[in-house]
Design an enzyme around this catalytic site. Structure first.
Site, PDB file in Angstrom:
ATOM      1  N   LYS A   1      29.267  50.075  49.603  1.00  0.00           N
ATOM      2  CA  LYS A   1      28.408  50.127  48.407  1.00  0.00           C
ATOM      3  C   LYS A   1      27.986  48.693  48.118  1.00  0.00           C
ATOM      4  O   LYS A   1      28.796  47.866  47.715  1.00  0.00           O
ATOM      5  CB  LYS A   1      29.153  50.695  47.196  1.00  0.00           C
ATOM      6  CG  LYS A   1      28.141  51.063  46.109  1.00  0.00           C
ATOM      7  CD  LYS A   1      28.549  50.786  44.690  1.00  0.00           C
ATOM      8  CE  LYS A   1      28.465  49.409  44.160  1.00  0.00           C
ATOM      9  NZ  LYS A   1      27.119  48.908  43.847  1.00  0.00           N
TER      10      LYS A   1
ATOM     11  N   GLU B   1      35.338  31.461  34.297  1.00  0.00           N
ATOM     12  CA  GLU B   1      34.346  31.374  35.370  1.00  0.00           C
ATOM     13  C   GLU B   1      32.954  31.572  34.767  1.00  0.00           C
ATOM     14  O   GLU B   1      32.684  32.586  34.133  1.00  0.00           O
ATOM     15  CB  GLU B   1      34.593  32.454  36.429  1.00  0.00           C
ATOM     16  CG  GLU B   1      33.635  32.320  37.593  1.00  0.00           C
ATOM     17  CD  GLU B   1      33.838  33.373  38.677  1.00  0.00           C
ATOM     18  OE1 GLU B   1      33.869  34.561  38.357  1.00  0.00           O
ATOM     19  OE2 GLU B   1      33.939  32.975  39.857  1.00  0.00           O
TER      20      GLU B   1
ATOM     21  N   GLU C   1      38.867  40.074  46.607  1.00  0.00           N
ATOM     22  CA  GLU C   1      38.373  38.682  46.633  1.00  0.00           C
ATOM     23  C   GLU C   1      37.664  38.471  45.299  1.00  0.00           C
ATOM     24  O   GLU C   1      36.585  39.027  45.080  1.00  0.00           O
ATOM     25  CB  GLU C   1      37.383  38.491  47.790  1.00  0.00           C
ATOM     26  CG  GLU C   1      38.001  38.580  49.166  1.00  0.00           C
ATOM     27  CD  GLU C   1      38.871  37.389  49.495  1.00  0.00           C
ATOM     28  OE1 GLU C   1      38.737  36.341  48.839  1.00  0.00           O
ATOM     29  OE2 GLU C   1      39.703  37.509  50.400  1.00  0.00           O
TER      30      GLU C   1
ATOM     31  N   CYS D   1      31.974  31.828  44.275  1.00  0.00           N
ATOM     32  CA  CYS D   1      33.361  31.947  43.791  1.00  0.00           C
ATOM     33  C   CYS D   1      34.117  30.641  44.009  1.00  0.00           C
ATOM     34  O   CYS D   1      35.000  30.299  43.241  1.00  0.00           O
ATOM     35  CB  CYS D   1      34.058  33.089  44.493  1.00  0.00           C
ATOM     36  SG  CYS D   1      33.839  33.034  46.284  1.00  0.00           S
TER      37      CYS D   1
END
Ligand code: NAD
Length: 507
Positions: free
Chosen positions: A186, A396, A261, A295
């Site tokens: 997906k 983040e 992850e 990331c």
């Protein structure tokens, strides 16, 4: 406007691929992906997969695995060939793929081109491992033998992010195929065409039907079905930590294998004796590549007091030279953000930094005028004197906003580097190698670079400590994540009455 010549007509299209056939969503509905560099343009139209579509794709992957289609599980040559051929096709189509990625992500072409090359390398690397899945054998004193054989984990559901769509997909698909798994992907809804174009090339290598299925659509429908469906053996997810926590919890209810992850808040530790020029250039690359939407982006500069002014001065000088613009322009260093919501998030963090009284040393504004009015363009932004415990130091942001904090000594540097929930990557800059090595060992992160700032060799690993994830991608470790180890014990004694049986049988 993005390139729109004969070989590259917009909008791009992303169908479903189920059991080797391209098709439309069961609902008949589609969704649009705008061009983030110029929202007047529709970049992609994608089929909007439904629950029914997700189930059909899972069933196809399950049948291909359980039926061992074309001897997929044991014929490593077939899998090796598929991977090597994909690497070649990706290189042959590099220009088109780079344009698709650049269009959907807003990534400057200068970054999209090497991104495609990195994806091809991943397919080559795992092509080389497909035929090397040796097991182990051990003979016991009794003459009995233990065989440890490696087997594919089964049907893998892959849920991918948008920021580096080809390498993120390749890091999952290539080792899963090397292992002999079957797959349902997906893709992120911002990058359906980039994922489809890769999957389409993979089908040109002669993959058996049902091995690789693609279902674009909403995370909470298609993604959620992939996570909860009992026919899926493993979930491989890359995305936000908040989504990953929810996926990990759901997968846990089924004791489903799961790799995550997730997000990061990478610290870069600059000691007084660092090579200022090398460290500053590395910092700029890490901070503003893909507009900071990575990331492993350099998000916190931890600078030792004595070098603060000199180092930050050079970083700011280089930052002001960054050309923000349309991703298709060869001179563009930084493109737009992915979406209006991400632009809002970034602007909110800039406001948080200003309200907290941190020192805005460069940037801080949305860009406007000409091409900027039609895309999500924000200036590269650096705040100095940031409290590491503040929101700016902890959360983040996923954009071009960097927090600078100073430290006195090695212990404080390590303490600050580790004082976040994340632990994906970090960097250490010091001319004193034993010190750099000591600090690298003490930082709790999956990768620590010394004198570097973004190397991600396929031969290495990628993955997080703490809330940055579970499991590892790339290298041998990335392959092991798609394998089970089975023990086959064979009696070598030939005895009908073996000594342990006496515990239950008297004669
Ligand atoms: P996201 O979590 O919003 O989405 C990731 C994927 O999950 C998408 O395909 C999305 O549709 C799907 N999804 C969303 N909600 C879902 C649900 N309820 N159930 C199932 N699937 C769902 O993340 P994103 O915005 O696409 O990506 C950015 C994030 O990814 C950042 O946090 C970044 O740090 C992280 N990331 C991590 C790595 C790594 O290797 N550690 C690499 C790239 C990106």
């Amino acid at each position: 406007m993005a390139p729109d010549d004969d070989s590259f007509r917009l909008p791009l299209y992303c169908p479903l691929i189920v059991n080797g056939e391209e098709g439309k969503a069961a609902s008949g509905r589609q969704f649009k992906r705008e061009n983030p560099a110029d929202v007047r343009q529709v970049a992609t139209i994608a089929e909007q997969g439904t629950l029914e579509d997700a189930r059909a794709a899972i069933d196809a992957a399950r049948a291909a695995f359980d039926g061992n289609v074309d001897n997929w599980i044991y014929n490593y040559k077939l899998r090796e060939q598929a991977l090597f051929r994909t690497a070649r096709l990706v290189r042959d189509n590099a220009d088109r793929l780079a344009r698709v990625v650049s269009l959907e992500v807003g990534m400057p072409m200068r970054q999209a081109v090497p991104h495609i090359a990195a994806a091809a390398d991943i397919f080559d690397f795992y092509g080389g491992l497909a035929g090397k899945l040796y097991g182990e054998s051990f003979t016991l004193p009794s003459g009995s033998t233990i065989n440890l054989v490696k087997e594919p984990v089964g049907v893998v559901g892959m849920i991918t992010p948008w920021n580096f769509p080809l390498t993120q997909t390749a890091r999952k698909v290539a080792p899963a195929i090397a292992a002999g798994c079957t797959i349902v992907i997906k893709p992120a809804s911002y990058t359906p065409a980039a994922t489809y174009e890769l999957v389409k090339l993979m089908h040109q290598t002669g993959l058996p039907k049902g091995v690789l299925n693609l279902v674009p659509g909403p995370g909470n429908i298609v993604g959620s079905e992939i996570i909860t469906n009992k026919k899926v053996d493993k979930i491989s997810f890359t995305g936000e930590t908040s989504t990953g926590k929810m996926i990990g919890a759901q997968a846990g209810m089924e004791v489903k294998r799961v790799s995550l992850e997730l997000g990061g808040k990478a610290p870069y530790v600059i000691f007084d004796d660092a090579d200022v020029e090398a460290a500053a250039r590395a910092a700029i690359f890490g901070m503003f590549r893909n507009a900071g939407q990575a990331c492993g982006a350099t998000t916190r500069l931890l600078i030792q007091e004595g070098i603060h002014d000199r180092f930050l001065g050079r970083v700011v000088e280089l930052t002001r030279k960054i050309e923000v613009g349309h991703p298709s322009k060869p001179s563009t260093d930084m493109g737009p953000l992915i979406s209006s919501s991400q632009e809002r998030v970034v602007q909110d963090y800039i406001k948080i930094g200003l309200d907290a009284g941190f020192d805005l040393v460069t940037g801080g504004h949305k860009l406007s005028g000409d091409e900027y009015d039609h895309g999500y363009y924000v200036e590269p932004t650096i705040f100095d004197r940031v409290d590491n415990a503040s929101k700016l130091g902890q959360e983040e942001i996923f954009g071009p906003v960097v927090a600078v904090t100073t430290f006195r000594d090695e212990d404080e540097a390590v303490e600050l580097a580790n004082a976040v929930d994340f632990g994906l990557v970090a960097g250490v800059w010091s001319a004193d190698y034993p010190r750099a090595m000591r600090v690298a060992r003490r930082i709790r992160a999956g990768t620590v670079w010394i004198w570097d700032n973004y190397a991600q060799p396929v031969e290495g690993i990628w993955g997080g400590y703490k809330q940055s994830g579970m499991g590892r991608e790339l290298g041998y470790h990335g392959l092991n994540d798609f394998l089970e180890v089975k023990q086959i014990f064979t009696d070598g004694t030939g005895l009908a009455m073996k000594p342990p049986y006496k515990q239950v049988i008297k004669e």
